[in-house]
Design a protein around this motif. Structure first.
Motif, PDB file in Angstrom:
ATOM      1  N   LYS A 295       0.939  -1.194   0.052  1.00  0.00           N
ATOM      2  CA  LYS A 295      -0.077   0.021   0.005  1.00  0.00           C
ATOM      3  C   LYS A 295       0.894   1.261   0.022  1.00  0.00           C
ATOM      4  CE  LYS A 295      -3.766  -2.242   2.577  1.00  0.00           C
ATOM      5  NZ  LYS A 295      -4.685  -2.330   3.638  1.00  0.00           N
ATOM      6  N   THR A 296       0.160   2.332  -0.393  1.00  0.00           N
ATOM      7  CA  THR A 296       1.067   3.529  -0.443  1.00  0.00           C
ATOM      8  C   THR A 296       0.787   4.260   1.092  1.00  0.00           C
ATOM      9  OG1 THR A 296      -1.016   5.142  -1.002  1.00  0.00           O
ATOM     10  CG2 THR A 296       0.502   4.067  -2.684  1.00  0.00           C
ATOM     11  N   GLN A 297       1.715   5.019   1.267  1.00  0.00           N
ATOM     12  CA  GLN A 297       1.486   5.785   2.613  1.00  0.00           C
ATOM     13  C   GLN A 297       0.243   6.522   2.825  1.00  0.00           C
ATOM     14  OE1 GLN A 297       4.340   8.882   3.166  1.00  0.00           O
ATOM     15  NE2 GLN A 297       4.049   8.964   5.276  1.00  0.00           N
ATOM     16  N   GLN A 298      -0.305   7.117   1.619  1.00  0.00           N
ATOM     17  CA  GLN A 298      -1.750   7.708   1.998  1.00  0.00           C
ATOM     18  C   GLN A 298      -2.698   6.523   2.000  1.00  0.00           C
ATOM     19  OE1 GLN A 298      -2.928   9.831  -1.797  1.00  0.00           O
ATOM     20  NE2 GLN A 298      -4.804  10.662  -0.704  1.00  0.00           N
TER      21      GLN A 298
END
Length: 135
Positions: free
Chosen positions: A108-111
């Motif tokens: 997953k991305t940080q966001q």
């Protein structure tokens, strides 16, 4: 905020390299400040994290204020004060929990991770609030 800095001699090759770095930052949507020394003899690139399309293109005479990390497909120059190494001795249960978390967030991305944590926190808060009102 600490900044990573690269100082290059003002040559045609380094001007082209600076343009490539500028374009790479634009592509990644990251901030970058480019300025020249007073005598116009040096190009100075500054950012919280400098992204280099190809770190091997850097002139050996380039002055770096930070440290380079090689990542997949590009290099990153981080400020010297970031990235300290800390040795921790953790019990096996905590290590197992950390490994589970790493497995969950690695794709997953940080966001996305922050959004998911926020949603879980709000759900827990609302559940506590409802249980408090029903008593």
């Amino acid at each position: 905020m600490e900044l990573a800095v690269i100082m290059l001699e003002n040559t045609v090759d380094n001007q082209e390299l600076s343009r490539q770095i500028r374009d790479f930052h634009k592509k990644k949507g990251q901030p970058l400040a480019i300025r020249f020394s007073e005598a116009l003899t040096h190009i100075i690139l500054e950012a919280p994290c400098l992204y280099l399309p190809d770190p091997t293109q850097l002139d050996p005479r380039a002055i770096l204020d930070g440290h380079i990390r090689q990542t997949a497909g590009h290099g990153e120059v981080h400020p010297r004060s970031k990235g300290k190494t800390v040795n921790l001795h953790l019990d096996s249960e905590l290590v197992a929990e950390l490994e589970q978390i790493r497995a969950l967030v690695s794709s997953k991305t940080q966001q996305e991770v922050v959004r998911e944590l926020f949603v879980r926190g709000m759900r827990a808060y609302l559940a506590e609030k409802e249980s408090g009102q029903s008593e």
